[in-house]
Design a protein around this motif. Structure first.
Motif, short mmCIF file in Angstrom:
data_model
loop_
_atom_site.label_atom_id
_atom_site.label_comp_id
_atom_site.label_asym_id
_atom_site.label_seq_id
_atom_site.Cartn_x
_atom_site.Cartn_y
_atom_site.Cartn_z
N GLN A 21 1.36 31.64 -4.52
CA GLN A 21 2.62 32.36 -4.46
C GLN A 21 2.42 33.86 -4.19
O GLN A 21 3.28 34.49 -3.58
N ARG A 22 1.30 34.42 -4.62
CA ARG A 22 1.01 35.82 -4.29
C ARG A 22 0.64 35.99 -2.83
O ARG A 22 0.61 37.11 -2.31
N ASN A 23 0.32 34.89 -2.17
CA ASN A 23 -0.15 34.93 -0.78
C ASN A 23 0.77 34.14 0.15
O ASN A 23 0.31 33.45 1.06
N LYS A 24 2.07 34.27 -0.07
CA LYS A 24 3.06 33.53 0.72
C LYS A 24 2.94 33.81 2.21
O LYS A 24 3.21 32.93 3.03
N GLY A 31 4.27 27.55 8.39
CA GLY A 31 5.61 27.08 8.05
C GLY A 31 5.75 26.52 6.65
O GLY A 31 6.79 25.93 6.33
N THR A 32 4.75 26.71 5.79
CA THR A 32 4.85 26.23 4.42
C THR A 32 5.66 27.24 3.61
O THR A 32 5.20 28.34 3.36
N SER A 33 6.86 26.86 3.27
CA SER A 33 7.70 27.79 2.50
C SER A 33 7.84 27.34 1.05
O SER A 33 8.11 28.16 0.17
N LYS A 34 7.65 26.06 0.80
CA LYS A 34 7.79 25.55 -0.55
C LYS A 34 6.40 25.40 -1.18
O LYS A 34 5.65 24.47 -0.89
N LEU A 35 6.05 26.38 -2.00
CA LEU A 35 4.77 26.35 -2.70
C LEU A 35 5.01 25.89 -4.11
O LEU A 35 5.69 26.56 -4.89
N ASP A 36 4.48 24.72 -4.43
CA ASP A 36 4.68 24.15 -5.76
C ASP A 36 3.43 23.36 -6.17
O ASP A 36 2.45 23.32 -5.43
N GLN A 39 2.18 20.80 -3.70
CA GLN A 39 1.37 21.36 -2.61
C GLN A 39 -0.07 21.57 -3.07
O GLN A 39 -1.01 21.26 -2.35
N VAL A 40 -0.23 22.11 -4.26
CA VAL A 40 -1.58 22.32 -4.81
C VAL A 40 -2.31 20.98 -4.91
O VAL A 40 -3.45 20.85 -4.45
N ASP A 41 -1.66 19.98 -5.49
CA ASP A 41 -2.28 18.66 -5.63
C ASP A 41 -2.66 18.08 -4.28
O ASP A 41 -3.75 17.51 -4.12
N GLU A 42 -1.79 18.25 -3.30
CA GLU A 42 -2.08 17.74 -1.96
C GLU A 42 -3.31 18.44 -1.38
O GLU A 42 -4.19 17.80 -0.82
#
Length: 162
Positions: A21-24, A31-36, A39-42
């Motif tokens: 999130q600090r590196n959006k 095009g990755t706008s949803k960081l959750d 996404q980390v698990d993936e």
């Protein structure tokens, strides 16, 4: 100097997500706008279909005070037995331009050579000139330009002979 915390459970996911999130800006490049946490698990678990879990490595990089510096994701033996493919290398923007990225990559190249790897390969998004310049300064060479990645992004594929 640096610690490589191998991520095998979700225990450190919240720290990784905070770093993401600090590196959006970095994630916006593809095009990755949803960081959750999904996404980390993936990112932690995704990789080529035929790769064994032992060959897929995802690390949270920290300093000696356990501050998260970045992440490193790679696959040993891909696309061939003597090659390492770096899928993600991100140094937190608050630590960039301090030589940390260069030092980590230099350590990893030494490690990869010590375990018998002969080449390192990675892809840089076509719209990431800063990333491309970083890898080229470290001696990586472009051998495929404007190639479509498995995600559909245009990338430059680089390699480094160990």
């Amino acid at each position: 100097m640096f610690r490589y915390v191998l991520i095998e459970t979700d225990e450190k996911y919240s720290e990784i997500l905070a770093l993401y999130q600090r590196n959006k800006d970095y994630f916006a490049l593809n095009g990755t706008s949803k960081l959750d946490l999904v996404q980390v698990d993936e990112d932690v678990h995704s990789g080529p279909a035929h790769i064994t879990p032992e060959n897929k490595k995802y690390f949270l990089l920290t300093d000696d005070k356990d501050r998260p510096l970045g992440v490193l994701d790679y696959v040993l033996g891909y696309p061939n037995e003597a090659t390492v493919f770096i899928g993600l290398f991100l140094v937190d923007k608050i630590f960039q331009s301090q030589g940390i990225g260069r030092a980590i990559v230099t350590e990893q190249l030494t490690y990869f050579r010590s375990i018998g790897m002969r080449k390192v390969r990675l892809a840089v998004l076509e719209n990431n000139p800063n990333g491309l310049a970083f890898w080229q300064r470290l001696g990586f060479e472009v051998f495929e330009e404007n190639k479509q990645s498995t995600d559909g992004d245009l990338v430059h594929v680089l390699h480094y002979r160990l």
